[in-house]
Design an enzyme around this catalytic site. Structure first.
Site, PDB file in Angstrom:
ATOM      1  N   ARG A   1       0.805  -1.214   0.000  1.00  0.00           N
ATOM      2  CA  ARG A   1       0.000   0.000   0.000  1.00  0.00           C
ATOM      3  C   ARG A   1       0.843   1.271   0.000  1.00  0.00           C
ATOM      4  NH1 ARG A   1      -4.039  -0.585   4.315  1.00  0.00           N
ATOM      5  NH2 ARG A   1      -3.611  -2.781   3.971  1.00  0.00           N
ATOM      6  N   THR A   2       1.919   1.313   0.779  1.00  0.00           N
ATOM      7  CA  THR A   2       2.719   2.531   0.834  1.00  0.00           C
ATOM      8  C   THR A   2       3.324   2.818  -0.534  1.00  0.00           C
ATOM      9  OG1 THR A   2       3.238   2.092   3.137  1.00  0.00           O
ATOM     10  CG2 THR A   2       4.615   3.696   2.012  1.00  0.00           C
TER      11      THR A   2
ATOM     12  N   LYS B   1      23.593  -7.840  -5.322  1.00  0.00           N
ATOM     13  CA  LYS B   1      24.983  -8.023  -5.754  1.00  0.00           C
ATOM     14  C   LYS B   1      25.941  -7.289  -4.828  1.00  0.00           C
ATOM     15  CE  LYS B   1      23.359  -8.176 -10.509  1.00  0.00           C
ATOM     16  NZ  LYS B   1      23.155  -7.325 -11.692  1.00  0.00           N
TER      17      LYS B   1
ATOM     18  N   ARG C   1      12.264   2.986   1.509  1.00  0.00           N
ATOM     19  CA  ARG C   1      11.901   2.146   2.660  1.00  0.00           C
ATOM     20  C   ARG C   1      13.053   1.188   2.909  1.00  0.00           C
ATOM     21  NH1 ARG C   1       6.481  -0.814   4.187  1.00  0.00           N
ATOM     22  NH2 ARG C   1       6.121   1.338   4.781  1.00  0.00           N
TER      23      ARG C   1
ATOM     24  N   HIS D   1       8.025   6.608  10.276  1.00  0.00           N
ATOM     25  CA  HIS D   1       7.243   6.432   9.044  1.00  0.00           C
ATOM     26  C   HIS D   1       6.431   7.721   8.903  1.00  0.00           C
ATOM     27  CE1 HIS D   1       5.103   4.862   5.763  1.00  0.00           C
ATOM     28  NE2 HIS D   1       4.593   3.762   6.268  1.00  0.00           N
TER      29      HIS D   1
END
Lengths: 308, 183
Positions: A54-55, A82, A104, A132
Site C-alpha cells: 500500500r505505501t 549483488k 523504505r 514512518h
C-alpha cells in the site's frame, strides 16, 4: 523542505503546511480525471528494501496524479543483491535522473544516511523501527478531517509500541500539535522514557481507552518478533484486542484507526474494523492526498508562505 | 523595501457600479442565464464571482452556479520559482460540461493565469464556451488572450503594482496603483 525524514525534526508550522496542502490534493482525487500537471518533468524513484504494497502504490499514484514520472526498485530483484551499498544505490538513482527518492529500509536511520547524497530529495517511507512520517501525516490529516482539530483530543495507541515506527512518528506529530497521547500494551512492548515526551503509559486496555477520542490500533508485527515479547498470540489477544466492548468505553463519537495491513481476530475484531466508526479506508485514501502534498512541497525546494 | 500608493483608481462605490455594469453585460451577451456558471480564480476572483452572481440574480431573478478554481498546480513557472506556492482548494460542485463558463479574476496581466485556468477547467469537463471577466486589465499580455468583460482598463508600466483590495479578503474595497520604494 528539502527532505522528509521524520516527524521528530518537523516544526509544527511545516506539519500544518503539509496538512493544509493535502486538503486541495484530496479534491483532485474526487475528480473524473485525476491528474494535474504540477510535477511534469520531475522523476520520483521508489526504493523499497522491505515488502510493501500500500505505501508503495500510494506514493506511485500520488506521483502520477501530479504528472511526475515514476520508477520503482524492489531490493530482491536489484543490484542490492549483488552487494551495492545504500549510498551507491542512491547516487546511481540520482544519476539516472531522479529528483525525489522514496526510501523504505529495514535499518533505522537509513533515510538520514541517504540524505547525504547531494542533489535529490529523500522521503522516508519507513526506516526499520524508527519513523514512518507520511503514515503519521496521513493519520493527523484524517483525525483533523473528521474531528475538526487535533489539539486537546485524547489518542490511545494500542499494541507493540516498541517495534512500531508508525507509533513513533505519530507520537511526535500528535504531541507537537497538542493532542494528549496514551500508549497501552504489554510492558515488554513499551519502550522506556515515553513519559519524558509527555506520553501516558498504560498496561490495562480498558483503563487506557476510557474517554478517548481516537483508538489507534497497531498491527502485531510477527516478522519483527524474533524474541517472545508476550507468552502467546492468544494471551495478547485476550488482553489487548480491540473489541466492540472495548470501543464502548471510548467517547460515543470515538473513531478507530489502523495503519494496515490488519490481522483480523488478533489486534482488532471484525465487529470493530467493519463498523462505521472505523476510518481505515479513509486513511488509505488520505494517504494518497498527503503524499501528493509532500511530493509537491519537496519538488518546490524551500517552503515559503503566501505569494502574491 | 516598501510600497507607496501612486494613485487610487477605484473606491467601493466605483467598484459596485463597475460590477453592476459587468453583470448586465454578461446577461446580455449570453441572452439570459441558461447554462451560465461563474468560476472565480482563487483567491480574489472568488469573492468577485460571488458578487457578480448576486447581481445577475437581482437582474434575472434566478440563481446561477458559482465555483472557485485554484490554478497553482497548473502554473507554467513552478519549475522556475525555487519554491512552491500554497495550494488552495478547488470547489466546483457542478459538472462544467456543456456550461457557459465565465472565468472571473481581479486583474489580467500576462495572461498566464488565464491560460492555466482554462487548462484546469478543461480537465474537469468540456464546457460549451469559456469567457473571461476581469475587474482590471493592466495590459502587457504575453499570450494571445483577451477578456470579454473588463471593469476598467488601466495602462501601467511593468514596475507598477496593481493592488485590488476586496472586503471579503482585505476588509476594504479599492483598486490602487502602488510602486516599490527604497532598496
Amino acid at each position: 523542505m528539502r527532505h522528509l525524514l521524520g516527524l521528530r525534526e518537523l516544526a509544527p508550522e511545516t506539519i500544518e503546511l503539509i496538512l493544509s496542502t493535502a486538503g486541495p490534493m484530496k479534491e483532485i482525487l474526487g475528480r473524473e480525471i485525476k491528474k494535474v500537471p504540477a510535477l511534469r518533468g520531475k522523476t520520483v524513484a521508489t526504493l523499497f528494501y522491505e515488502p510493501s504494497t500500500r505505501t508503495r502504490m500510494s506514493f506511485e499514484l500520488a506521483a502520477k496524479y501530479l504528472s511526475a514520472d515514476t520508477v520503482g526498485m524492489a531490493a530482491a530483484t536489484s543490484s542490492v543483491t549483488k552487494g551495492e551499498s545504500l549510498l551507491d544505490t542512491i547516487r546511481t538513482v540520482k544519476a539516472l535522473g531522479a529528483d525525489i527518492v522514496v526510501l523504505r529500509h529495514p535499518s533505522p536511520g537509513a533515510a538520514h544516511l541517504a540524505a547525504r547524497v547531494e542533489g535529490c530529495s529523500i522521503v522516508n517511507a519507513g526506516d526499520g523501527t524508527h519513523e514512518h512520517p507520511t503514515q503519521a501525516l496521513l493519520d493527523l490529516f484524517t483525525i483533523r478531517e473528521i474531528k475538526g482539530r487535533i489539539a486537546g483530543l485524547t489518542v490511545v495507541i494500542v499494541g507493540d509500541i516498541l517495534h512500531s515506527r508508525v507509533a513513533r512518528s505519530n507520537i511526535w506529530g500528535l504531541t507537537r500539535l497538542g493532542a494528549r497521547v496514551r500508549v497501552v500494551g504489554p510492558a515488554t512492548l513499551i519502550p522506556p522514557g515515553l513519559e519524558q515526551v509527555g506520553v501516558e503509559v498504560f498496561h490495562d486496555l480498558r483503563e487506557a481507552v476510557r474517554g478517548s477520542d481516537v483508538i489507534y490500533v497497531l498491527r502485531i508485527q510477527r516478522e519483527r518478533q524474533r524474541q517472545a515479547f508476550f507468552p502467546s498470540l492468544r494471551e495478547y489477544t485476550r488482553l489487548y484486542a480491540v473489541t466492540a466492548e472495548i470501543l464502548d468505553l471510548a467517547k460515543p463519537d470515538a473513531i478507530v484507526m489502523h495503519p494496515g495491513p490488519m490481522n483480523r481476530g488478533v489486534e482488532i475484531w471484525d465487529e470493530v474494523c467493519d463498523s462505521p466508526r472505523a476510518v481505515i479506508t479513509t486513511q488509505v485514501t488520505n494517504g494518497v492526498a498527503v503524499r501528493m502534498a509532500v511530493l509537491y512541497l519537496l519538488a518546490g525546494g524551500e517552503v515559503k508562505r503566501d505569494h502574491h | 523595501m516598501s510600497l507607496r500608493v501612486k494613485a487610487i483608481i477605484m473606491d467601493g462605490e466605483g467598484m459596485r457600479r463597475v460590477l453592476t455594469r459587468m453583470a448586465h453585460e454578461i446577461v446580455e451577451r449570453n441572452k439570459g442565464t441558461e447554462q451560465l456558471a461563474l468560476v472565480g480564480v482563487l483567491r480574489r476572483g472568488a469573492p468577485l464571482a460571488d458578487r457578480l452572481a448576486r447581481k445577475i440574480q437581482e437582474i434575472e431573478g434566478n440563481k446561477i452556479a458559482v465555483g472557485y478554481l485554484d490554478i497553482t498546480l497548473y502554473r507554467d513557472d513552478l519549475t522556475q520559482l525555487g519554491y512552491h506556492p500554497r495550494v488552495y482548494r478547488t470547489e466546483i460542485n457542478f459538472p462544467v460540461t456543456d456550461k457557459k463558463i465565465v472565468l472571473v479574476d481581479d486583474v489580467i496581466f500576462t495572461g498566464r493565469t488565464v491560460r492555466a485556468a482554462m487548462d484546469a477547467i478543461m480537465d474537469l469537463g468540456r464546457p460549451q464556451s469559456i469567457q473571461l471577466a476581469v475587474l482590471v486589465d493592466r495590459g502587457h499580455r504575453e499570450l494571445p488572450i483577451r477578456a470579454d468583460y473588463v471593469g476598467k482598463n488601466i495602462p501601467t508600466s511593468r514596475k507598477e503594482i496593481i493592488a485590488v483590495y476586496l472586503q471579503e479578503v482585505d476588509g476594504k474595497d479599492s483598486v490602487v496603483i502602488e510602486e516599490r520604494v527604497g532598496a
